[in-house]
Design an enzyme around this catalytic site. Structure first.
Site, PDB file in Angstrom:
ATOM      1  CB  THR A   1       1.438   4.463   4.123  1.00 30.92           C
ATOM      2  OG1 THR A   1       0.823   3.198   4.409  1.00 30.92           O
ATOM      3  CG2 THR A   1       0.365   5.510   3.888  1.00 30.92           C
ATOM      4  CE  LYS A   2       1.288  -1.147   5.520  1.00 33.00           C
ATOM      5  NZ  LYS A   2       0.028  -0.450   5.230  1.00 33.00           N
ATOM      6  CB  THR A   3       9.018  -0.272   4.027  1.00 35.32           C
ATOM      7  OG1 THR A   3       8.453  -1.583   3.960  1.00 35.32           O
ATOM      8  CG2 THR A   3       8.999   0.212   5.454  1.00 35.32           C
TER       9      THR A   3
ATOM     10  CE1 TYR B   1      -3.547   2.586   0.594  1.00 37.47           C
ATOM     11  CE2 TYR B   1      -2.440   3.122   2.648  1.00 37.47           C
ATOM     12  CZ  TYR B   1      -3.394   3.409   1.686  1.00 37.47           C
ATOM     13  OH  TYR B   1      -4.168   4.520   1.822  1.00 37.47           O
TER      14      TYR B   1
END
Ligand SMILES: Cc1ncc(COP(=O)(O)O)c(C=O)c1O
Length: 250
Positions: free
Chosen positions: A46-48, A44
């Site tokens: 916002t993920k790393t 998603y």
């Protein structure tokens, strides 16, 4: 994980890991993704590692992998045509009532490039975390995230815990004070049993999970992204230190 593994072994259970935040991380030298029967990662926004939307499942179980491949796209056996026709044929078979959970080729192309940068981006996060930890460890009303020698975090989030008994303001006010100083923060996460759906559906109520609630009341997530500039990191540290000093009980 050791305790979960022992429990699973005792009762012959499979472990399905939610590793939405955990790329790249490791536990006692083993990368997360290689520990459990199934591990699910989130890509998603916002993920790393992100592909905009999407994710990844890892497993060493070939049967599970085959089923996941079939179920992710309409229950179609992708290789069915190989068995019945010449390569490139139009033939396919629907074997199950599957889902539409496939990753798009465009997202996958983005993901492959991101994967190449994964360790570098993680190292950049780690360096910021070290700056934050060094700055906050001397401030008694703040509790920096714990670092464990036998595991490596992906540092998806930097969660600062407040020692509320040492502050004259609560977490929400702490967030407002940071906002006044130009620093945006968030809270990860609101315990599920405090949401209306879980209360209406399962009868949960405040007080049901006191540890989750007391942690929830004292956490906030500080800005953390690999391209943060020195000035941005310093601004966060200065604002947190200022609020802690202004509202810390002497
Ligand atoms: C712990 C955890 N699990 C699962 C998810 C869901 O991931 P996705 O949005 O890729 O479905 C998230 C997303 O924020 C998450 O934080």
């Amino acid at each position: 994980m050791e305790q979960i593994q022992a429990l699973a072994a005792k009762h012959q259970l499979r472990i399905i890991e939610d590793a939405a935040h955990a790329l790249p991380s490791s536990y006692r030298g083993t990368p997360i993704g290689a520990l459990s029967d199934i591990t699910a990662f989130s890509f998603y926004a916002t993920k790393t590692l992100t592909t905009g939307e999407g994710g990844m499942i890892t497993t060493e179980n070939g049967q599970l992998a085959d089923r996941i491949r079939i179920m992710r796209l309409h229950g179609i056996e992708r290789d069915a045509w190989k068995r019945y026709s010449n390569e490139g044929s139009w033939f396919y078979q629907v074997l199950e009532a599957g889902f539409k959970y496939n990753m798009t080729d465009i997202a996958a192309a983005i993901g492959l490039v991101q994967l190449g940068k994964c360790d570098e981006l993680c190292a950049a996060r780690q360096a910021i975390v070290e700056r934050y930890n060094a700055a906050f460890k001397a401030v008694s009303c703040l509790e920096a995230p714990h670092d464990y020698a036998d595991r490596k975090s992906a540092w998806h989030l930097y969660i600062l815990r407040l020692r509320l008994e040492q502050l004259s303001i609560n977490r929400d006010q702490f967030i407002s004070e940071l906002k006044k100083r130009g620093i945006g923060t968030s809270v990860h996460f609101i315990p599920l049993h405090l949401h209306p759906f879980y209360q209406n559906k399962f009868g949960h109520k405040p007080g049901d999970f006191p540890n989750a609630e007391s942690e929830y009341r004292r956490v906030l997530s500080l800005p953390l992204f690999p391209t943060m500039s020195d000035a941005e990191i310093n601004a966060v540290i200065a604002a947190v230190a200022e609020v802690a000093s202004a509202f810390g009980r002497k």
